[in-house]
Design a protein around this motif. Structure first.
Motif, PDB file in Angstrom:
ATOM      1  N   ALA A 252       0.828  -1.206   0.000  1.00 36.47           N
ATOM      2  CA  ALA A 252       0.000   0.000   0.000  1.00 36.47           C
ATOM      3  C   ALA A 252       0.867   1.262   0.000  1.00 36.47           C
ATOM      4  O   ALA A 252       0.544   2.251  -0.679  1.00 36.47           O
ATOM      5  N   LYS A 253       1.987   1.230   0.754  1.00 38.75           N
ATOM      6  CA  LYS A 253       2.872   2.393   0.776  1.00 38.75           C
ATOM      7  C   LYS A 253       3.494   2.637  -0.603  1.00 38.75           C
ATOM      8  O   LYS A 253       3.578   3.770  -1.082  1.00 38.75           O
ATOM      9  N   VAL A 254       3.957   1.559  -1.268  1.00 41.88           N
ATOM     10  CA  VAL A 254       4.552   1.711  -2.599  1.00 41.88           C
ATOM     11  C   VAL A 254       3.538   2.236  -3.604  1.00 41.88           C
ATOM     12  O   VAL A 254       3.811   3.146  -4.400  1.00 41.88           O
ATOM     13  N   ARG A 255       2.316   1.693  -3.530  1.00 44.49           N
ATOM     14  CA  ARG A 255       1.272   2.155  -4.456  1.00 44.49           C
ATOM     15  C   ARG A 255       0.903   3.607  -4.190  1.00 44.49           C
ATOM     16  O   ARG A 255       0.694   4.395  -5.120  1.00 44.49           O
TER      17      ARG A 255
ATOM     18  N   SER B 137       2.851   5.926  -2.926  1.00 42.77           N
ATOM     19  CA  SER B 137       3.944   6.777  -3.372  1.00 42.77           C
ATOM     20  C   SER B 137       3.911   6.978  -4.885  1.00 42.77           C
ATOM     21  O   SER B 137       4.249   8.060  -5.387  1.00 42.77           O
ATOM     22  N   HIS B 138       3.481   5.926  -5.656  1.00 39.68           N
ATOM     23  CA  HIS B 138       3.362   6.074  -7.110  1.00 39.68           C
ATOM     24  C   HIS B 138       2.176   6.955  -7.495  1.00 39.68           C
ATOM     25  O   HIS B 138       2.266   7.755  -8.431  1.00 39.68           O
ATOM     26  N   GLU B 139       1.046   6.770  -6.803  1.00 40.83           N
ATOM     27  CA  GLU B 139      -0.155   7.532  -7.154  1.00 40.83           C
ATOM     28  C   GLU B 139      -0.084   8.979  -6.661  1.00 40.83           C
ATOM     29  O   GLU B 139      -0.635   9.879  -7.294  1.00 40.83           O
ATOM     30  N   HIS B 140       0.548   9.223  -5.534  1.00 39.39           N
ATOM     31  CA  HIS B 140       0.615  10.566  -4.941  1.00 39.39           C
ATOM     32  C   HIS B 140       2.083  10.909  -4.676  1.00 39.39           C
ATOM     33  O   HIS B 140       2.577  10.713  -3.551  1.00 39.39           O
ATOM     34  N   PRO B 141       2.798  11.362  -5.649  1.00 46.98           N
ATOM     35  CA  PRO B 141       4.211  11.720  -5.415  1.00 46.98           C
ATOM     36  C   PRO B 141       4.337  12.955  -4.534  1.00 46.98           C
ATOM     37  O   PRO B 141       3.453  13.823  -4.509  1.00 46.98           O
TER      38      PRO B 141
ATOM     39  N   LYS C 197      -5.363  11.594   2.298  1.00 51.47           N
ATOM     40  CA  LYS C 197      -6.305  10.496   2.031  1.00 51.47           C
ATOM     41  C   LYS C 197      -6.535  10.364   0.531  1.00 51.47           C
ATOM     42  O   LYS C 197      -6.641  11.371  -0.183  1.00 51.47           O
ATOM     43  N   PRO C 198      -6.603   9.124   0.010  1.00 54.24           N
ATOM     44  CA  PRO C 198      -6.867   8.938  -1.433  1.00 54.24           C
ATOM     45  C   PRO C 198      -8.296   9.278  -1.792  1.00 54.24           C
ATOM     46  O   PRO C 198      -9.202   9.257  -0.953  1.00 54.24           O
ATOM     47  N   LEU C 199      -8.487   9.648  -3.079  1.00 54.04           N
ATOM     48  CA  LEU C 199      -9.832   9.962  -3.560  1.00 54.04           C
ATOM     49  C   LEU C 199     -10.702   8.704  -3.596  1.00 54.04           C
ATOM     50  O   LEU C 199     -10.221   7.595  -3.771  1.00 54.04           O
ATOM     51  N   THR C 200     -11.983   8.928  -3.457  1.00 49.41           N
ATOM     52  CA  THR C 200     -12.929   7.806  -3.471  1.00 49.41           C
ATOM     53  C   THR C 200     -13.162   7.354  -4.908  1.00 49.41           C
ATOM     54  O   THR C 200     -13.496   8.168  -5.775  1.00 49.41           O
ATOM     55  N   ASN C 201     -12.933   6.079  -5.175  1.00 53.01           N
ATOM     56  CA  ASN C 201     -13.162   5.502  -6.508  1.00 53.01           C
ATOM     57  C   ASN C 201     -14.564   4.925  -6.573  1.00 53.01           C
ATOM     58  O   ASN C 201     -14.876   3.966  -5.865  1.00 53.01           O
TER      59      ASN C 201
END
Length: 399
Positions: free
Chosen positions: A70-73, A75-79, A376-380
């Motif tokens: 989850a941390k790696v993902r 970091s890729h999605e939210h630099p 926080k990530p956006l809601t999909n």
């Protein structure tokens, strides 16, 4: 009834039991052993062992692979800001092509397509008409001749065939139009009708031959002699049938039972006859009868062993056990109530300490507050899984 019985001598009274208990306590007095001085100077080798205090348990976070993924993902999605700045520094635009400013550089080329040439469709009727069997052709011709004899065709002028057929090819070659010749239909019902007529004709012929055979008269043959009629010989006499009895197991069992019963009756009659015979005892010729002293010892009375006495002792022990149990339960109840009261008092003191007012420190206005973006990530959004989709898929499979 037991209250009037004499108390046996082997049961001790309460005073005797108490006196024996006191005497036993005087003889068995407690005497402590002397203390070993080495126990006080030892480090746990003698006496009570020394137990070192264990260190408190330090909780460690779970090392899950799902967290690392989850941390790696994330970091890729939210630099981060540093990564975005580094990516912006690496960007370099390509040089502009000046020719696109003068006009369009691409010109579409149209290919020349050929004109569609129409062709006549290949029908199955043409193949069937050219590949018909010779036998069917002969049968069709014979039926055509017979039908033409029965019903003559009216004179008519046939129309020429359309283009694209064999007639059109012949007409194009010779230069003259070709008339259409009507052909009879080749139906399977006609073949089945002819086969049925043949079967009916064979069946009628067989029935007529059978009726002809039945109508034929066949007389009986003449006897061997005409003058003297033939008399058959008299049959030999046969012996009469003698019935044999059934060999049943029940009959054998009945005979055995009757034989046993007969012997039993004979034995009873013999016993009754012997009992009816009179036989006098011999006459006493001695002196008068004298009474002799008995050699059996006299009966010594023994105290009865009553179960009530044993039950009385057991009841006394049971009552003492119940009393001790009730006393322990009362002490345990008082101890729990005292512990509960102390806990309530301690909770009250802690609650009163929390009720004390403590002012918040004055904020520092020299450093302004900057709102940071949320991590926080956006809601999909996801499409709900309705049952109607499954029903539609099942319906498509059934089709």
């Amino acid at each position: 009834m037991t209250s009037k019985r004499a108390r046996p001598s082997h049961v001790k009274s309460q005073q005797q039991i108490e006196a024996e208990e006191l005497e036993r306590l005087r003889k068995e007095q407690f005497k402590a052993k002397p203390l070993d001085v080495r126990v006080l100077t030892s480090s746990g080798q003698l006496g009570v062992p020394k137990v070192e205090k264990a260190k408190p348990t330090e909780p460690q976070p779970f090392n899950l692979r799902s967290d690392s993924r989850a941390k790696v993902r994330y970091s890729h999605e939210h630099p981060s800001m540093e990564q975005a700045a580094a990516a912006a520094a690496k960007f370099k635009a390509q040089p502009l092509n000046r020719s696109i400013l003068d006009g369009p550089t691409f010109k579409p080329q149209r290919e020349r397509q050929e004109i569609t040439v129409p062709k006549s469709p290949l029908l199955r009727t043409k193949l069937r008409s050219h590949t018909a069997a010779p036998q069917a052709e002969e049968l069709r011709r014979s039926r055509t001749i017979s039908s033409s004899r029965e019903r003559p065709l009216s004179a008519s002028t046939d129309r020429p065939l359309s283009g694209g057929s064999k007639g059109a090819a012949v007409a194009a070659a010779t230069g003259k139009p070709v008339t259409t010749n009507p052909q009879p239909f080749q139906l399977k019902t006609e073949a089945r009708g002819a086969l049925h007529q043949d079967e009916m004709a064979a069946k009628l012929a067989a029935e007529e031959a059978r009726a002809r055979r039945l109508r034929r008269v066949t007389a009986r043959p003449l006897p061997v002699t005409i003058d003297v009629p033939a008399v058959p010989q008299k049959p030999e006499p046969k012996p009469l049938t003698l019935p044999d009895p059934f060999e049943l197991k029940s009959l054998a069992r009945h005979e055995t039972f009757e034989e046993k019963r007969r012997r039993q009756l004979q034995e009873e009659e013999e016993a009754a006859r012997r009992a009816a015979e009179f036989k006098a005892r011999p006459m006493h010729l001695g002196g008068p009868f004298a009474v002799h002293e008995s050699e059996v010892p006299l009966t010594v009375p023994v105290d009865p062993h009553l179960a009530t006495e044993e039950r009385a002792v057991e009841r006394h022990d049971f009552d003492a056990h119940v009393t001790e149990k009730i006393r322990r339960e009362e002490e345990e109840k008082k101890r729990r109530e005292e512990l509960k009261r102390k806990q309530e008092e301690e909770a009250t003191r802690e609650y009163r300490k929390k009720l004390r007012f403590s002012a918040r420190p004055m904020p520092n206005f020299e450093q302004p507050y900057f709102a940071m973006p949320s991590d926080k990530p956006l809601t999909n959004p996801k499409t709900p899984n309705f049952a109607s989709k499954k029903i539609k898929k099942a319906a498509r499979r059934d089709w």
